[in-house]
Structures are given as C-alpha cells and as structure tokens.
Design a protein around this motif. Structure first.
Motif, PDB file in Angstrom:
ATOM      1  N   HIS A 142       0.868  -1.179   0.000  1.00  0.00           N
ATOM      2  CA  HIS A 142       0.000   0.000   0.000  1.00  0.00           C
ATOM      3  C   HIS A 142       0.898   1.220   0.000  1.00  0.00           C
ATOM      4  N   GLN A 143       1.824   1.238  -0.934  1.00  0.00           N
ATOM      5  CA  GLN A 143       2.834   2.287  -0.987  1.00  0.00           C
ATOM      6  C   GLN A 143       2.231   3.673  -1.164  1.00  0.00           C
ATOM      7  N   TYR A 144       1.276   3.825  -2.054  1.00  0.00           N
ATOM      8  CA  TYR A 144       0.722   5.156  -2.281  1.00  0.00           C
ATOM      9  C   TYR A 144      -0.056   5.639  -1.065  1.00  0.00           C
ATOM     10  N   LEU A 145      -0.790   4.738  -0.423  1.00  0.00           N
ATOM     11  CA  LEU A 145      -1.503   5.098   0.801  1.00  0.00           C
ATOM     12  C   LEU A 145      -0.501   5.518   1.878  1.00  0.00           C
ATOM     13  N   ASP A 146       0.574   4.755   2.031  1.00  0.00           N
ATOM     14  CA  ASP A 146       1.604   5.120   3.002  1.00  0.00           C
ATOM     15  C   ASP A 146       2.195   6.492   2.686  1.00  0.00           C
ATOM     16  N   PHE A 147       2.409   6.779   1.399  1.00  0.00           N
ATOM     17  CA  PHE A 147       2.916   8.082   0.982  1.00  0.00           C
ATOM     18  C   PHE A 147       1.965   9.193   1.429  1.00  0.00           C
ATOM     19  N   LEU A 148       0.650   9.003   1.218  1.00  0.00           N
ATOM     20  CA  LEU A 148      -0.328  10.011   1.607  1.00  0.00           C
ATOM     21  C   LEU A 148      -0.371  10.201   3.122  1.00  0.00           C
ATOM     22  N   VAL A 149      -0.259   9.123   3.866  1.00  0.00           N
ATOM     23  CA  VAL A 149      -0.246   9.210   5.328  1.00  0.00           C
ATOM     24  C   VAL A 149       1.009   9.954   5.793  1.00  0.00           C
TER      25      VAL A 149
END
Length: 97
Positions: free
Chosen positions: A3-10
């Motif tokens: 969930h790389q993009y989600l982690d980036f947003l967080v």
C-alpha cells in the motif's frame, strides 16, 4: 501486502501516523486518488476487481467493504452511507494500523 501510495499520503498529510488515516477521507478526493494510483500488486482495492484483497468500494447508495480471495467473498459485505464510516471500518478490519 503493498500500500505504498496510501503510506505516501499518510506520511505527507498525517506525519506518518497511520492511526489517523480516516482523516484523509472527508470526501471522495483521496478515494479517487487511491484508485488512480493503485496497482494489481496492492492488497487494498478501491474499485471492484477479481483480485484477492480487502475492498473499499463506492456503491450506488454509499460504500461497501469486504475481503475477497480467489474471486470469492470471505467476509460479509458491510454497507456504509458515508465515506468516513466506511474508511474507519475498512482500515480497522484490514489491520492497516
């Protein structure tokens, strides 16, 4: 589970605090961004697919959350009228934080 993009947003918006992930879901903008930047390798899915994983999808009258393996439901479909309640349920049951 990716969930790389989600982690980036967080990281970018919440200082890396995954327990605050629901704060990203005040409207559909992050939801749509996750759809646009998703990969078939992701475990979290934000549109209907036949892939294994946890699903948080927009439906006709709200949102739906469920888990799927080998194209079959392995959890009950939970229905929510608003995105914030759906996000809270999804990320808690999916074990994101």
């Amino acid at each position: 589970m990716f969930h790389q993009y989600l982690d980036f947003l967080v990281d970018k918006n919440l200082g890396g605090d995954k327990s605050r992930v629901v704060e990203l879901f005040q409207d559909d903008s992050v939801f749509e961004e996750l759809n646009k930047n998703s990969s078939s390798y992701d475990w979290f899915h934000f549109e209907p697919k036949t892939l294994d994983g946890d699903y948080f999808i927009k439906a006709k009258n709200g949102y739906r959350c469920f888990m799927q393996e080998r194209g079959q439901l392995v959890s009950c479909v939970e229905k929510f009228p608003n995105i914030e309640d759906a996000a809270k349920h999804f990320f808690e049951t999916a074990g994101y934080y």
